[in-house]
Write a protein that holds these residues in place. Sequence first.
Motif, PDB file in Angstrom:
ATOM      1  N   PRO A 115      -4.379 -28.600 -17.813  1.00  0.00           N
ATOM      2  CA  PRO A 115      -5.303 -28.872 -16.693  1.00  0.00           C
ATOM      3  C   PRO A 115      -4.732 -28.448 -15.342  1.00  0.00           C
ATOM      4  O   PRO A 115      -5.467 -27.932 -14.494  1.00  0.00           O
ATOM      5  N   LEU A 116      -3.423 -28.659 -15.135  1.00  0.00           N
ATOM      6  CA  LEU A 116      -2.834 -28.247 -13.859  1.00  0.00           C
ATOM      7  C   LEU A 116      -2.760 -26.732 -13.737  1.00  0.00           C
ATOM      8  O   LEU A 116      -2.856 -26.189 -12.631  1.00  0.00           O
ATOM      9  N   LEU A 117      -2.599 -26.025 -14.861  1.00  0.00           N
ATOM     10  CA  LEU A 117      -2.646 -24.566 -14.818  1.00  0.00           C
ATOM     11  C   LEU A 117      -4.004 -24.095 -14.302  1.00  0.00           C
ATOM     12  O   LEU A 117      -4.092 -23.198 -13.454  1.00  0.00           O
ATOM     13  N   VAL A 118      -5.047 -24.701 -14.816  1.00  0.00           N
ATOM     14  CA  VAL A 118      -6.397 -24.327 -14.398  1.00  0.00           C
ATOM     15  C   VAL A 118      -6.644 -24.725 -12.950  1.00  0.00           C
ATOM     16  O   VAL A 118      -7.190 -23.945 -12.153  1.00  0.00           O
ATOM     17  N   LEU A 119      -6.243 -25.948 -12.575  1.00  0.00           N
ATOM     18  CA  LEU A 119      -6.445 -26.411 -11.201  1.00  0.00           C
ATOM     19  C   LEU A 119      -5.696 -25.536 -10.201  1.00  0.00           C
ATOM     20  O   LEU A 119      -6.257 -25.136  -9.168  1.00  0.00           O
ATOM     21  N   ALA A 120      -4.444 -25.235 -10.502  1.00  0.00           N
ATOM     22  CA  ALA A 120      -3.652 -24.407  -9.588  1.00  0.00           C
ATOM     23  C   ALA A 120      -4.253 -23.015  -9.461  1.00  0.00           C
ATOM     24  O   ALA A 120      -4.297 -22.440  -8.364  1.00  0.00           O
ATOM     25  N   GLY A 121      -4.731 -22.455 -10.563  1.00  0.00           N
ATOM     26  CA  GLY A 121      -5.372 -21.151 -10.502  1.00  0.00           C
ATOM     27  C   GLY A 121      -6.649 -21.178  -9.686  1.00  0.00           C
ATOM     28  O   GLY A 121      -6.926 -20.261  -8.907  1.00  0.00           O
ATOM     29  N   ALA A 122      -7.429 -22.240  -9.851  1.00  0.00           N
ATOM     30  CA  ALA A 122      -8.672 -22.364  -9.080  1.00  0.00           C
ATOM     31  C   ALA A 122      -8.390 -22.456  -7.587  1.00  0.00           C
ATOM     32  O   ALA A 122      -9.079 -21.826  -6.769  1.00  0.00           O
ATOM     33  N   CYS A 123      -7.381 -23.219  -7.206  1.00  0.00           N
ATOM     34  CA  CYS A 123      -7.025 -23.344  -5.785  1.00  0.00           C
ATOM     35  C   CYS A 123      -6.542 -22.010  -5.226  1.00  0.00           C
ATOM     36  O   CYS A 123      -6.867 -21.657  -4.080  1.00  0.00           O
ATOM     37  N   LEU A 124      -5.777 -21.269  -6.022  1.00  0.00           N
ATOM     38  CA  LEU A 124      -5.334 -19.950  -5.572  1.00  0.00           C
ATOM     39  C   LEU A 124      -6.528 -19.018  -5.383  1.00  0.00           C
ATOM     40  O   LEU A 124      -6.592 -18.271  -4.392  1.00  0.00           O
ATOM     41  N   GLY A 125      -7.492 -19.060  -6.291  1.00  0.00           N
ATOM     42  CA  GLY A 125      -8.681 -18.230  -6.148  1.00  0.00           C
ATOM     43  C   GLY A 125      -9.509 -18.604  -4.939  1.00  0.00           C
ATOM     44  O   GLY A 125     -10.019 -17.733  -4.220  1.00  0.00           O
ATOM     45  N   LEU A 126      -9.645 -19.905  -4.664  1.00  0.00           N
ATOM     46  CA  LEU A 126     -10.383 -20.349  -3.482  1.00  0.00           C
ATOM     47  C   LEU A 126      -9.704 -19.872  -2.202  1.00  0.00           C
ATOM     48  O   LEU A 126     -10.378 -19.496  -1.229  1.00  0.00           O
ATOM     49  N   ALA A 127      -8.378 -19.897  -2.188  1.00  0.00           N
ATOM     50  CA  ALA A 127      -7.653 -19.416  -1.008  1.00  0.00           C
ATOM     51  C   ALA A 127      -7.945 -17.943  -0.762  1.00  0.00           C
ATOM     52  O   ALA A 127      -8.156 -17.520   0.389  1.00  0.00           O
ATOM     53  N   GLN A 128      -7.987 -17.137  -1.838  1.00  0.00           N
ATOM     54  CA  GLN A 128      -8.293 -15.713  -1.676  1.00  0.00           C
ATOM     55  C   GLN A 128      -9.715 -15.522  -1.156  1.00  0.00           C
ATOM     56  O   GLN A 128      -9.992 -14.560  -0.420  1.00  0.00           O
ATOM     57  N   ALA A 129     -10.617 -16.412  -1.549  1.00  0.00           N
ATOM     58  CA  ALA A 129     -12.004 -16.297  -1.116  1.00  0.00           C
ATOM     59  C   ALA A 129     -12.205 -16.712   0.333  1.00  0.00           C
ATOM     60  O   ALA A 129     -13.267 -16.462   0.907  1.00  0.00           O
ATOM     61  N   CYS A 130     -11.194 -17.358   0.924  1.00  0.00           N
ATOM     62  CA  CYS A 130     -11.304 -17.808   2.309  1.00  0.00           C
ATOM     63  C   CYS A 130     -10.795 -16.760   3.298  1.00  0.00           C
ATOM     64  O   CYS A 130     -11.345 -16.612   4.394  1.00  0.00           O
ATOM     65  N   VAL A 179      -0.352 -19.619 -20.140  1.00  0.00           N
ATOM     66  CA  VAL A 179      -0.016 -19.379 -18.736  1.00  0.00           C
ATOM     67  C   VAL A 179      -1.013 -18.424 -18.095  1.00  0.00           C
ATOM     68  O   VAL A 179      -1.238 -18.454 -16.877  1.00  0.00           O
ATOM     69  N   LEU A 180      -1.657 -17.591 -18.923  1.00  0.00           N
ATOM     70  CA  LEU A 180      -2.648 -16.661 -18.391  1.00  0.00           C
ATOM     71  C   LEU A 180      -3.832 -17.374 -17.753  1.00  0.00           C
ATOM     72  O   LEU A 180      -4.587 -16.780 -16.982  1.00  0.00           O
ATOM     73  N   PHE A 181      -3.999 -18.665 -18.081  1.00  0.00           N
ATOM     74  CA  PHE A 181      -5.083 -19.423 -17.454  1.00  0.00           C
ATOM     75  C   PHE A 181      -4.938 -19.423 -15.926  1.00  0.00           C
ATOM     76  O   PHE A 181      -5.936 -19.491 -15.207  1.00  0.00           O
ATOM     77  N   TYR A 182      -3.694 -19.369 -15.457  1.00  0.00           N
ATOM     78  CA  TYR A 182      -3.470 -19.438 -14.010  1.00  0.00           C
ATOM     79  C   TYR A 182      -4.085 -18.240 -13.284  1.00  0.00           C
ATOM     80  O   TYR A 182      -4.966 -18.418 -12.425  1.00  0.00           O
ATOM     81  N   PRO A 183      -3.692 -16.987 -13.597  1.00  0.00           N
ATOM     82  CA  PRO A 183      -4.320 -15.866 -12.882  1.00  0.00           C
ATOM     83  C   PRO A 183      -5.783 -15.669 -13.262  1.00  0.00           C
ATOM     84  O   PRO A 183      -6.599 -15.294 -12.402  1.00  0.00           O
ATOM     85  N   LEU A 184      -6.137 -15.918 -14.537  1.00  0.00           N
ATOM     86  CA  LEU A 184      -7.522 -15.708 -14.947  1.00  0.00           C
ATOM     87  C   LEU A 184      -8.472 -16.656 -14.223  1.00  0.00           C
ATOM     88  O   LEU A 184      -9.572 -16.263 -13.812  1.00  0.00           O
ATOM     89  N   THR A 185      -8.037 -17.909 -14.059  1.00  0.00           N
ATOM     90  CA  THR A 185      -8.870 -18.868 -13.314  1.00  0.00           C
ATOM     91  C   THR A 185      -9.013 -18.443 -11.858  1.00  0.00           C
ATOM     92  O   THR A 185     -10.091 -18.563 -11.267  1.00  0.00           O
ATOM     93  N   ALA A 186      -7.931 -17.923 -11.275  1.00  0.00           N
ATOM     94  CA  ALA A 186      -7.986 -17.463  -9.884  1.00  0.00           C
ATOM     95  C   ALA A 186      -9.003 -16.337  -9.732  1.00  0.00           C
ATOM     96  O   ALA A 186      -9.844 -16.352  -8.815  1.00  0.00           O
ATOM     97  N   PHE A 187      -8.962 -15.347 -10.631  1.00  0.00           N
ATOM     98  CA  PHE A 187      -9.922 -14.243 -10.564  1.00  0.00           C
ATOM     99  C   PHE A 187     -11.341 -14.721 -10.841  1.00  0.00           C
ATOM    100  O   PHE A 187     -12.299 -14.249 -10.220  1.00  0.00           O
TER     101      PHE A 187
END
Length: 537
Positions: free
Chosen positions: A176-191, A229-237
């Motif tokens: 869950p933290l892998l997904v959450l951290a990836g989502a936050c990274l993706g939101l930052a890129q969208a800002c 671990v791929l969940f992290y970048p994939l969730t960000a994208f």
Amino acid sequence: MVMRPTTNQPDTVLSRTPFRTAAALLLVLHALLLVTSSWNTSPTYDEPEHLKFGLVYLEDGRLPEADAQRMPVTLFNAAALKICGGALEDFETDRRFLLAARLPTMLASMLLGLGLLCWSTACFGRRGGLLSLALYCLSPTVIAHGRLVTNDLYTALAMAAAAWSFWRLCRSPSIPLLVLAGACLGLAQACKFSSVALVPAFACILLSTAARAPLAAFLRKNPVRWVLVLFYPLTAFFVLGAVYRFDGLFRPMENFEFHSYTFAWIETRMPWLRLPLPRVYLEGLDLSRYISNHPGVIRGHNYLLGRLSDDGWWYYYLVVALFKTPLGSLGLFVLRCLRPLKNTALSAAGPLSLFLLVPALALLLFFSLFSPVQLGIRYLLPALPLIHIWIGGLLVQGKGPGAVSPARPLRIGAAVLLLAAAVSSLAVFPDYISYTGELAGPRIHAWRLMADSNLEWGQDRWYLGAYLQKHPQAILNPQEPTAGHIVVRVNLLTGVFQEERFRWIRENFDPVGRVRGSYLVYQISPEALAGLTPRSP
């Protein structure tokens, strides 16, 4: 953002009720400063364009055309304006609709303050948490940009969330933290595009054995987890694509019409390349690069210490930070640098300093070394909350043998410095965009040190209108050398725009007054004007 303190001992330094009361008062003060100073601040030059981008995204059911740093996050501001029955033209003329459109940014600033308090308290105890919150709530830069329809404050919130979630992931790894951290990274890129600085920052953090140890142990227990671990970048994208409605994802480079040299070069040599980036995002990134490399398009020249430049200086943001930060806050930063934190709650929490300072340093390096655009301290706004949390460690309570706890002189010194920072910030109300600290000297001479959105960003046009009505003899921005009561816009005076137009006045006369922080007043006699030596062509 709810976290337990990392220390195993109860925080006996400050009881719960006074802590919550102090925190609530600081947040209420921050809200009051945001709202009341916004009421006295006209729309900045960039706000209507940011709001227009959000309105198109919200109303038309389609993505707006790429527009450099404008991002979909301003749809929150557009929604607030629409709920109140306003339109874009109302935003620029009516204080009520202006305040309504700015409210979502203010709420985001409050949310960031609350998150900052929780993170700092969890690591440094209640006293450290309050110190971090006070620095944030009273920061002139945070107040200045925490009330505007731009993406700077949203970026600060998203980058802080990305840093916090990555810290949690490295401390207590889980899917869950892998997904959450990836989502936050993706939101930052969208800002904001500059959030890409988080990627090398996080990679550098993982070079530290202490920072990656729990994560490495988590992965070693089950080889399958290496794939997860791929969940992290994939969730960000995925999150970045979702913000842009997955429009143009994996579109071939040959189907774009790029303007910047960088992307045109890639398109020429790799027309088949498909990136997992939305169309409008990629086009905006290209346009941002084009504007960065063409100062004559929109942005004008960089200005620092009386000099103009198209390429900027590597030390620009360091110098501006010194001039735009209260002396008390600088003192607290120095004290925090000098205080060791061995055997404290910080050491129990892991190498927290890496997760706070490395992203802040990465952002500084990104703009100092890789971007020729140097338009104001607002570009470093996302680094400030991380630094404020780090300074909270100054008052962390030690534990265990050999622990280092804050001595009474240190606590008194910190209180005095915080009070000085508060006085410096409150004294300039409502002129937070043009704020300059004690190191900058008299504010009437601040234009000799810096310009652009550090001082003048269109925020004082309402005051200017009132001043011109009161002084009908005043001449605003004369087209040629003129005697009399002269009022000049700072960015024209310094040469940020139209470099030669006001060289005659900036090199020969001193201002006698200011209209807030954006305009300078001169009294020029016909004799003084006649005595000027004509410049050689």
